[in-house]
Design an enzyme around this catalytic site. Structure first.
Site, PDB file in Angstrom:
ATOM      1  N   ASP A 170      -5.649  54.820  41.849  1.00 48.57           N
ATOM      2  CA  ASP A 170      -4.700  54.751  42.959  1.00 48.57           C
ATOM      3  C   ASP A 170      -3.520  55.712  42.771  1.00 48.57           C
ATOM      4  OD1 ASP A 170      -6.048  52.830  44.479  1.00 48.57           O
ATOM      5  OD2 ASP A 170      -5.358  51.248  43.147  1.00 48.57           O
ATOM      6  N   HIS A 180      -4.919  48.699  34.073  1.00 48.67           N
ATOM      7  CA  HIS A 180      -6.218  48.280  34.597  1.00 48.67           C
ATOM      8  C   HIS A 180      -6.740  47.125  33.775  1.00 48.67           C
ATOM      9  CE1 HIS A 180     -10.322  48.485  36.082  1.00 48.67           C
ATOM     10  NE2 HIS A 180      -9.799  49.108  37.118  1.00 48.67           N
TER      11      HIS A 180
HETATM   12  N1  CMC Z   1       3.472  48.539  35.053  1.00 45.21           N
HETATM   13  C1  CMC Z   1       4.222  47.897  34.141  1.00 45.21           C
HETATM   14  N2  CMC Z   1       3.774  46.863  33.421  1.00 45.21           N
HETATM   15  C2  CMC Z   1       2.506  46.480  33.623  1.00 45.21           C
HETATM   16  C3  CMC Z   1       1.665  47.125  34.539  1.00 45.21           C
HETATM   17  C4  CMC Z   1       2.201  48.194  35.263  1.00 45.21           C
HETATM   18  N3  CMC Z   1       1.469  48.841  36.158  1.00 45.21           N
HETATM   19  N4  CMC Z   1       0.454  46.530  34.533  1.00 45.21           N
HETATM   20  C5  CMC Z   1       0.521  45.540  33.634  1.00 45.21           C
HETATM   21  N5  CMC Z   1       1.758  45.511  33.099  1.00 45.21           N
HETATM   22  C6  CMC Z   1       2.229  44.575  32.091  1.00 45.21           C
HETATM   23  C7  CMC Z   1       2.470  43.198  32.716  1.00 45.21           C
HETATM   24  O1  CMC Z   1       3.754  43.077  33.254  1.00 45.21           O
HETATM   25  C8  CMC Z   1       2.231  42.301  31.534  1.00 45.21           C
HETATM   26  O2  CMC Z   1       3.377  42.338  30.720  1.00 45.21           O
HETATM   27  P1  CMC Z   1       3.830  41.034  29.908  1.00 45.21           P
HETATM   28  O3  CMC Z   1       2.697  40.734  28.961  1.00 45.21           O
HETATM   29  O4  CMC Z   1       5.095  41.460  29.238  1.00 45.21           O
HETATM   30  O5  CMC Z   1       4.029  39.946  30.926  1.00 45.21           O
HETATM   31  C9  CMC Z   1       1.104  43.006  30.765  1.00 45.21           C
HETATM   32  O6  CMC Z   1       1.197  44.398  31.124  1.00 45.21           O
HETATM   33  C10 CMC Z   1      -0.283  42.491  31.126  1.00 45.21           C
HETATM   34  O7  CMC Z   1      -0.398  42.416  32.547  1.00 45.21           O
HETATM   35  P2  CMC Z   1      -1.578  41.674  33.278  1.00 45.21           P
HETATM   36  O8  CMC Z   1      -1.285  41.609  34.743  1.00 45.21           O
HETATM   37  O9  CMC Z   1      -1.905  40.381  32.584  1.00 45.21           O
HETATM   38  O10 CMC Z   1      -2.761  42.665  32.943  1.00 45.21           O
HETATM   39  P3  CMC Z   1      -4.112  42.787  33.724  1.00 45.21           P
HETATM   40  O11 CMC Z   1      -5.088  43.425  32.838  1.00 45.21           O
HETATM   41  O12 CMC Z   1      -4.470  41.491  34.323  1.00 45.21           O
HETATM   42  O13 CMC Z   1      -3.622  43.760  34.896  1.00 45.21           O
HETATM   43  C11 CMC Z   1      -3.521  45.109  36.752  1.00 45.21           C
HETATM   44  C12 CMC Z   1      -4.357  44.696  35.545  1.00 45.21           C
HETATM   45  C13 CMC Z   1      -4.238  46.246  37.476  1.00 45.21           C
HETATM   46  C14 CMC Z   1      -3.369  43.911  37.701  1.00 45.21           C
HETATM   47  C15 CMC Z   1      -2.121  45.565  36.296  1.00 45.21           C
HETATM   48  O14 CMC Z   1      -2.210  46.605  35.345  1.00 45.21           O
HETATM   49  C16 CMC Z   1      -1.219  45.970  37.448  1.00 45.21           C
HETATM   50  O15 CMC Z   1      -0.587  45.117  38.068  1.00 45.21           O
HETATM   51  N6  CMC Z   1      -1.154  47.309  37.754  1.00 45.21           N
HETATM   52  C17 CMC Z   1      -0.394  47.767  38.878  1.00 45.21           C
HETATM   53  C18 CMC Z   1      -1.187  47.611  40.163  1.00 45.21           C
HETATM   54  C19 CMC Z   1      -2.297  48.618  40.272  1.00 45.21           C
HETATM   55  O16 CMC Z   1      -2.113  49.787  40.005  1.00 45.21           O
HETATM   56  N7  CMC Z   1      -3.449  48.155  40.745  1.00 45.21           N
HETATM   57  C20 CMC Z   1      -4.621  48.997  40.930  1.00 45.21           C
HETATM   58  C21 CMC Z   1      -5.689  48.616  39.953  1.00 45.21           C
HETATM   59  S1  CMC Z   1      -7.002  49.768  39.750  1.00 45.21           S
HETATM   60  C22 CMC Z   1      -7.627  50.277  41.228  1.00 45.21           C
HETATM   61  C23 CMC Z   1      -7.857  49.197  42.209  1.00 45.21           C
HETATM   62  O17 CMC Z   1      -8.600  48.261  41.967  1.00 45.21           O
HETATM   63  O18 CMC Z   1      -7.310  49.295  43.275  1.00 45.21           O
END
Ligand code: CMC
Length: 374
Positions: A310, A259
């Site tokens: 989710d 998140h």
């Molecule tokens: N699984 C594996 N690795 C992950 C995940 C995950 N779910 N989420 C982030 N990472 C890794 C990502 O690959 C990156 O790695 P690296 O630094 O090696 O490139 C690092 O963590 C940081 O990722 P980011 O995208 O910059 O982090 P963020 O804070 O912008 O991401 C997020 C938040 C929700 C987009 C992300 O955690 C994600 O893609 N999660 C999976 C999708 C998800 O479950 N979304 C629902 C969000 S909450 C409810 C909603 O709003 O619907």
């Protein structure tokens, strides 16, 4: 002109003020912790809280539910449109089309006053579940079921999809998921809605745009990926553990984890997990909960990453035997309350949302006449 600070993805940026909800200290809506709302209130009460600012009295709730129940129908031309959509149309796309089309039939559509916005929001709260259910049946060549006026939002939706009375346990679990999905301050879809409203556009436009933002798997679309992950992961704890470790080694994202704001866990996920387990036990699908536990353990150990809402929501809807493409529309059916509350707040104190960009393109250069190029 000074160059303002830049944060990729607007991470950590305070992009506006709101009195509707905060993620500080655990998620709360208008001062009420979501865990307390789950324990002491229903989704319909929560919807009233978000749209009207305070929890309703019994009389206010009864009047609200009557207004919402009376609006649970679609204009016949919209039903014809839903029936005419290609069969492969995703339910969330059909919902986006429905909200856009509903504007044409709403006599308040272009009235931006507070009272008109609340009236429109109540109507959308009523119409969105009907649009989802009607499209569900029409896309299969079936006939939509009329809404049941005496049922609350959760029970009526399950009835309209299945045509049978849902169990009280299922209604409660769906209701809890709707409470938890209702509002989440400046998430992507709500922020998109506020940006649209800030141009003095209207509620239906803002909600149509919000649904578009919700669709992506990094936001609401994540709940539709959860069952695919749990199915692909295998049956035994060993297979599941290997699957998730291999996926992480391939740098894949495990949807339902992580998140932008919650780095030590999402309080909503913990609350809904109990309900997902209970419904899965009753449905005989508890195996999926056991697999989910393995993935949670590996994600915490390997990535220090925890489930978001989710993750249990996808499992809960699966245990209720709802089809996967309905999961994100269910999120929208709840989040309409948060979106509308934010659009109303934006329009009540409007200032155009227009940030700056950090330019990374070429330096200023002369235009070469076309005959001299190449
Ligand atoms: N699984 C594996 N690795 C992950 C995940 C995950 N779910 N989420 C982030 N990472 C890794 C990502 O690959 C990156 O790695 P690296 O630094 O090696 O490139 C690092 O963590 C940081 O990722 P980011 O995208 O910059 O982090 P963020 O804070 O912008 O991401 C997020 C938040 C929700 C987009 C992300 O955690 C994600 O893609 N999660 C999976 C999708 C998800 O479950 N979304 C629902 C969000 S909450 C409810 C909603 O709003 O619907």
């Amino acid at each position: 002109m000074t160059t303002p600070a830049y944060s990729p993805g607007l991470e950590g940026v305070i992009a506006g003020e709101t009195a509707i909800g905060t993620v500080e200290g655990g998620l709360s809506y208008r001062g009420y912790f979501v865990g307390d709302l789950v324990e002491h209130a229903s989704f319909d009460e929560t919807a009233y809280l978000l749209l009207h600012g305070e929890l309703p009295t019994a009389a206010q709730l009864a009047a609200f539910r009557e207004r919402v129940a009376a609006a649970r129908r679609l204009p016949p031309p919209l039903k014809d449109l839903l029936a005419a959509l290609p069969k492969w149309t995703a339910p969330l796309d059909a919902l986006r089309t429905s909200v856009s089309a509903l504007a044409h039939f709403d006599q308040d559509a272009s009235d931006l006053s507070h009272d008109a916005n609340v009236r429109k929001a109540e109507r959308l709260l009523a119409q969105i579940p009907v649009a989802i259910a009607d499209h569900y049946h029409l896309s299969r060549g079936g006939n939509p079921l009329p809404a049941r006026q005496e049922l609350d939002t959760a029970a009526n939706f399950l009835y309209m999809i299945r045509g049978t009375d849902p169990s009280p346990e299922e209604v409660k679990a769906l209701d809890v998921s709707l409470i938890l999905y209702a509002e989440h301050e400046f998430n992507a879809s709500t922020f998109a809605a506020r940006v649209i409203a800030s141009t003095l556009s209207d509620l239906h436009c803002a909600v149509t745009g919000a649904i578009g933002a919700l669709k992506g798997p990094l936001h609401g679309g994540a709940n539709e990926k959860v069952v695919d992950i749990l199915t692909a992961a295998g049956d035994t704890p060993e297979a599941v553990e290997k699957w998730v470790r291999d996926a992480l080694a391939r740098k894949e994202r495990i949807m339902g984890f992580g998140h932008r704001v919650y780095k030590t866990g999402d309080v909503r996920a913990g609350i809904l997990k109990t309900f997902a387990r209970k419904v899965a036990d009753a449905a005989g699908t508890a195996g999926i909960e056991d697999r989910a536990d393995v993935i949670e353990r590996v994600m915490a150990a390997e990535k220090n990453m925890y489930p978001n809402l989710d993750w249990p929501a996808g499992r809960l809807y699966h245990a209720m035997r709802l089809e996967i493409p309905l999961y994100t529309p269910i999120f929208a059916m709840s989040r309409i309350t948060g979106w509308a509350a934010h659009v109303i707040e934006q329009l009540d104190h409007n200032r155009l949302i227009r940030p700056r960009a950090l330019y990374t393109g070429p330096a200023r250069r002369p235009v070469t006449p076309i005959g001299e190029r190449g």
